[in-house]
Design an enzyme around this catalytic site. Structure first.
Site, PDB file in Angstrom:
ATOM      1  N   GLY A   1      -7.091 -10.495   0.430  1.00 18.12           N
ATOM      2  CA  GLY A   1      -7.497  -9.165   0.035  1.00 18.12           C
ATOM      3  C   GLY A   1      -6.345  -8.183   0.071  1.00 18.12           C
ATOM      4  O   GLY A   1      -5.238  -8.470  -0.401  1.00 18.12           O
ATOM      5  N   HIS A   2      -6.581  -7.024   0.695  1.00 16.10           N
ATOM      6  CA  HIS A   2      -5.601  -5.939   0.704  1.00 16.10           C
ATOM      7  C   HIS A   2      -4.457  -6.228   1.676  1.00 16.10           C
ATOM      8  O   HIS A   2      -3.291  -6.042   1.354  1.00 16.10           O
ATOM      9  CB  HIS A   2      -6.321  -4.641   1.086  1.00 16.10           C
ATOM     10  CG  HIS A   2      -5.501  -3.413   0.938  1.00 16.10           C
ATOM     11  ND1 HIS A   2      -4.974  -3.002  -0.269  1.00 16.10           N
ATOM     12  CD2 HIS A   2      -5.102  -2.482   1.855  1.00 16.10           C
ATOM     13  CE1 HIS A   2      -4.301  -1.884  -0.101  1.00 16.10           C
ATOM     14  NE2 HIS A   2      -4.356  -1.544   1.170  1.00 16.10           N
ATOM     15  N   PHE A   3      -4.809  -6.655   2.881  1.00 11.45           N
ATOM     16  CA  PHE A   3      -3.814  -7.101   3.864  1.00 11.45           C
ATOM     17  C   PHE A   3      -3.801  -8.630   3.846  1.00 11.45           C
ATOM     18  O   PHE A   3      -4.840  -9.262   4.002  1.00 11.45           O
ATOM     19  CB  PHE A   3      -4.167  -6.591   5.258  1.00 11.45           C
ATOM     20  CG  PHE A   3      -3.957  -5.117   5.452  1.00 11.45           C
ATOM     21  CD1 PHE A   3      -2.688  -4.609   5.677  1.00 11.45           C
ATOM     22  CD2 PHE A   3      -5.020  -4.229   5.413  1.00 11.45           C
ATOM     23  CE1 PHE A   3      -2.477  -3.242   5.855  1.00 11.45           C
ATOM     24  CE2 PHE A   3      -4.829  -2.859   5.597  1.00 11.45           C
ATOM     25  CZ  PHE A   3      -3.560  -2.364   5.810  1.00 11.45           C
TER      26      PHE A   3
ATOM     27  N   ASP B   1       0.827  -1.199   0.000  1.00 10.19           N
ATOM     28  CA  ASP B   1       0.000   0.000   0.000  1.00 10.19           C
ATOM     29  C   ASP B   1       0.876   1.270   0.000  1.00 10.19           C
ATOM     30  O   ASP B   1       1.658   1.469  -0.926  1.00 10.19           O
ATOM     31  CB  ASP B   1      -0.962  -0.065   1.189  1.00 10.19           C
ATOM     32  CG  ASP B   1      -2.022   1.021   1.183  1.00 10.19           C
ATOM     33  OD1 ASP B   1      -2.995   0.871   0.430  1.00 10.19           O
ATOM     34  OD2 ASP B   1      -1.863   2.008   1.923  1.00 10.19           O
TER      35      ASP B   1
ATOM     36  N   ASP C   1      -8.394  -7.940  -3.576  1.00  9.22           N
ATOM     37  CA  ASP C   1      -8.251  -6.564  -3.089  1.00  9.22           C
ATOM     38  C   ASP C   1      -9.127  -5.631  -3.926  1.00  9.22           C
ATOM     39  O   ASP C   1      -8.913  -5.503  -5.132  1.00  9.22           O
ATOM     40  CB  ASP C   1      -6.777  -6.149  -3.202  1.00  9.22           C
ATOM     41  CG  ASP C   1      -6.481  -4.788  -2.596  1.00  9.22           C
ATOM     42  OD1 ASP C   1      -7.429  -4.065  -2.236  1.00  9.22           O
ATOM     43  OD2 ASP C   1      -5.290  -4.455  -2.479  1.00  9.22           O
TER      44      ASP C   1
END
Length: 283
Positions: free
Chosen positions: A262-264, A101, A236
């Site tokens: 997903g994102h994490f 990120d 994500d």
């Protein structure tokens, strides 16, 4: 053993975690929003047998200083300056960069500043292409980037809410019960510090400078062709799968590993990520 340390960089206290033998190759772990080096708590011990691990908190995040927005310029250039100052103070002349990120813009600035020091790159849901920006963040942030006013700030403020913070960790997880509530509880407590919303709104607005720099990033990747590993949570919604695939246009030799996440990704996939890093970079 993971050590917890502070260093004074440009008159600010920067917190960082350190583990492993300093004679081993160094890997610098660069966290995302709204996280801190705490997100690497499971990954660090898995890497420390083969790497010297450094994981800093940016100014305004985690245990590092968090000055008011009117006393500090919250920009990605300035976050990078403090990470760069820490690495210089630690005498690190060569390192691998792990970016998630916000870690992408920080890491790419470090790479452009001193490509000879970067012995490898790991992108984990760290975007560097317009194709990788999901529809939801585009709808929220494009108005802020075009004109910052009370209306555009209102949309961005939703990104600072407890609901969004929890969503960022749980979205795409195979089993949400495997995702520790410590993640979003800690992050939200720091986001909610009085007046700190202004600092994060400044950074969210400043994110537009990253998109403006994408062409220079791509040129540097093609020119220097660093050894690169891409590990990407394929569910994500913020930085979508097309962003991972786009790296291969500039780095055709890169290894792309999809994660059912997903994102994490680290709460469920730390062991897999560590194994991929060791396979790509361990001596």
């Amino acid at each position: 053993m993971t050590l917890h340390k502070f260093a004074t960089v440009h008159h600010r206290q920067v917190f960082y975690r350190e583990a492993g033998d300093p004679s081993h190759p160094t890997i610098v772990l660069l966290h995302g929003f709204p996280a801190s080096s705490f997100m690497f708590r499971d990954l660090i011990p898995l890497l420390a047998d083969r790497f010297h691990v450094i994981a800093p908190d940016y100014i305004g995040f985690g245990h590092s200083d968090a000055p008011a927005a009117d006393a500090f310029e919250y920009s990605f250039d300035n976050l990078t300056a403090h990470v760069s100052g820490l690495l210089e103070q630690l005498g690190l002349g060569a390192y691998i960069l792990y970016m998630q990120d916000y870690g992408g813009p920080v890491g790419m600035r470090l790479f452009l500043q001193n490509p000879g020091a970067v012995s490898g790159l790991v992108f984990q849901n760290a975007n560097a292409y317009t194709a990788g920006v999901g529809e939801a963040p585009a709808q929220i942030f494009l108005p802020l980037w075009e004109r910052r006013d009370s209306a555009s700030e209102a949309g961005a403020r939703a990104f600072l809410s407890a609901e969004t913070t929890r969503f960022q960790y749980e979205v795409g997880a195979r089993n949400v019960e495997a995702i520790s509530p410590d993640n979003w509880t800690r992050d939200q407590a720091l986001l909610d510090r009085p007046g700190h919303d202004a600092a994060h709104l400044d950074l969210l607005e400043n994110y537009k400078t990253n998109l403006a720099a994408y062409d220079s990033w791509h040129e540097a990747l093609r020119m220097h062709a660093p050894k690169t590993l891409i590990v990407w949570g394929k569910h994500d919604p913020f930085f979508i799968a097309a962003g991972a695939e786009a790296f291969l246009d500039d780095l055709p030799q890169a290894r792309l590993v999809w994660l059912d996440a997903g994102h994490f990704v680290l709460d469920e996939n730390a062991a897999t990520v560590a194994a991929e890093i060791k396979a790509s970079f361990a001596d």
